[in-house]
Scaffold this motif. Sequence first.
Motif, mmCIF file in Angstrom:
data_model
loop_
_atom_site.group_PDB
_atom_site.id
_atom_site.type_symbol
_atom_site.label_atom_id
_atom_site.label_comp_id
_atom_site.label_asym_id
_atom_site.label_seq_id
_atom_site.Cartn_x
_atom_site.Cartn_y
_atom_site.Cartn_z
ATOM 1 N N GLU A 1 1.215 -1.217 -0.079
ATOM 2 C CA GLU A 1 -0.153 -0.099 -0.011
ATOM 3 C C GLU A 1 0.883 1.153 -0.374
ATOM 4 O O GLU A 1 1.699 0.832 0.793
ATOM 5 C CB GLU A 1 -0.820 -0.002 1.549
ATOM 6 N N CYS B 1 -2.058 0.284 -4.526
ATOM 7 C CA CYS B 1 -1.724 -1.194 -4.018
ATOM 8 C C CYS B 1 -1.569 -1.237 -4.791
ATOM 9 O O CYS B 1 -1.772 -1.874 -6.159
ATOM 10 C CB CYS B 1 -2.707 -1.732 -3.418
ATOM 11 N N TRP C 1 -9.886 -3.513 -0.607
ATOM 12 C CA TRP C 1 -9.225 -2.671 0.761
ATOM 13 C C TRP C 1 -10.108 -2.649 1.629
ATOM 14 O O TRP C 1 -11.177 -2.926 1.941
ATOM 15 C CB TRP C 1 -9.797 -1.348 0.263
ATOM 16 N N TRP D 1 -13.835 -3.925 6.076
ATOM 17 C CA TRP D 1 -14.189 -4.505 4.222
ATOM 18 C C TRP D 1 -15.111 -2.723 3.982
ATOM 19 O O TRP D 1 -16.093 -3.262 3.817
ATOM 20 C CB TRP D 1 -15.227 -5.632 3.602
ATOM 21 N N TYR E 1 -5.219 -1.539 4.534
ATOM 22 C CA TYR E 1 -4.809 -2.361 4.184
ATOM 23 C C TYR E 1 -5.138 -2.991 2.109
ATOM 24 O O TYR E 1 -6.361 -2.671 2.740
ATOM 25 C CB TYR E 1 -4.896 -3.815 4.802
ATOM 26 N N CYS E 2 -4.347 -3.820 1.672
ATOM 27 C CA CYS E 2 -4.972 -4.241 -0.119
ATOM 28 C C CYS E 2 -4.872 -5.391 1.146
ATOM 29 O O CYS E 2 -3.897 -6.283 1.320
ATOM 30 C CB CYS E 2 -4.207 -3.386 -1.264
ATOM 31 N N ALA E 3 -5.470 -6.381 0.253
ATOM 32 C CA ALA E 3 -5.756 -8.071 0.067
ATOM 33 C C ALA E 3 -6.240 -8.629 -1.476
ATOM 34 O O ALA E 3 -7.285 -8.236 -1.673
ATOM 35 C CB ALA E 3 -6.422 -8.066 1.572
ATOM 36 N N LYS E 4 -5.729 -9.324 -1.549
ATOM 37 C CA LYS E 4 -6.212 -10.098 -2.588
ATOM 38 C C LYS E 4 -7.032 -11.689 -1.867
ATOM 39 O O LYS E 4 -6.530 -12.200 -0.787
ATOM 40 C CB LYS E 4 -5.046 -10.872 -3.262
ATOM 41 N N TYR F 1 -9.501 -13.896 2.335
ATOM 42 C CA TYR F 1 -8.432 -12.894 1.929
ATOM 43 C C TYR F 1 -6.568 -14.198 2.204
ATOM 44 O O TYR F 1 -6.736 -14.658 2.980
ATOM 45 C CB TYR F 1 -8.028 -11.668 2.524
ATOM 46 N N SER G 1 -3.499 -13.439 0.336
ATOM 47 C CA SER G 1 -2.747 -12.222 0.139
ATOM 48 C C SER G 1 -2.673 -10.826 0.861
ATOM 49 O O SER G 1 -3.916 -10.531 1.138
ATOM 50 C CB SER G 1 -2.124 -12.366 -0.759
ATOM 51 N N TRP G 2 -2.244 -10.029 1.617
ATOM 52 C CA TRP G 2 -2.607 -9.016 2.161
ATOM 53 C C TRP G 2 -1.114 -8.034 2.290
ATOM 54 O O TRP G 2 0.424 -8.605 2.346
ATOM 55 C CB TRP G 2 -1.795 -9.398 4.050
ATOM 56 N N GLY H 1 0.156 -3.180 5.154
ATOM 57 C CA GLY H 1 -1.258 -1.495 6.231
ATOM 58 C C GLY H 1 -0.623 -0.250 5.751
ATOM 59 O O GLY H 1 1.102 -0.665 6.312
#
Length: 120
Positions: free
Chosen positions: A6, A22, A38, A49, A96-99, A107, A109-110, A113
């Motif tokens: 991020e 991200c 996000w 979320w 945080y961004c997360a996959k 999720y 993968s993170w 932050g």
Amino acid sequence: QVQLQESAPGLVKPSQTLSLTCTVSGGSITTNNYYWNWIRQPPGKGLEWMGAIAYSGSTYYNPSLKSRTSISRDTSKNQFTLQLTSVTPEDAAVYYCAKGAGSILLYDSWGQGTQVTVSS
């Protein structure tokens, strides 16, 4: 292995627009069935979320934030971006961004932050 990072300004003034980016490495944001999320955590509170953009470019938003939130992507840079308008001190949080794979609910993968403070 997909990695997310991020980037954000750190400090934003009330009523301004917060922009976070991200950057994804180790995989493409257009990979089928990947969802790019996000999520934020205000101090002393749980995870919230905020929204997501899918591999297809479709977007999904938390209804409570939808009027102030916009998520977009730059496939040439393998990045996706969150814009949150009209911020208040209540928007201060670690963002945080997360996959997600196949879902916006799980999720795998993170990013690490990034702290955002809202203050004049």
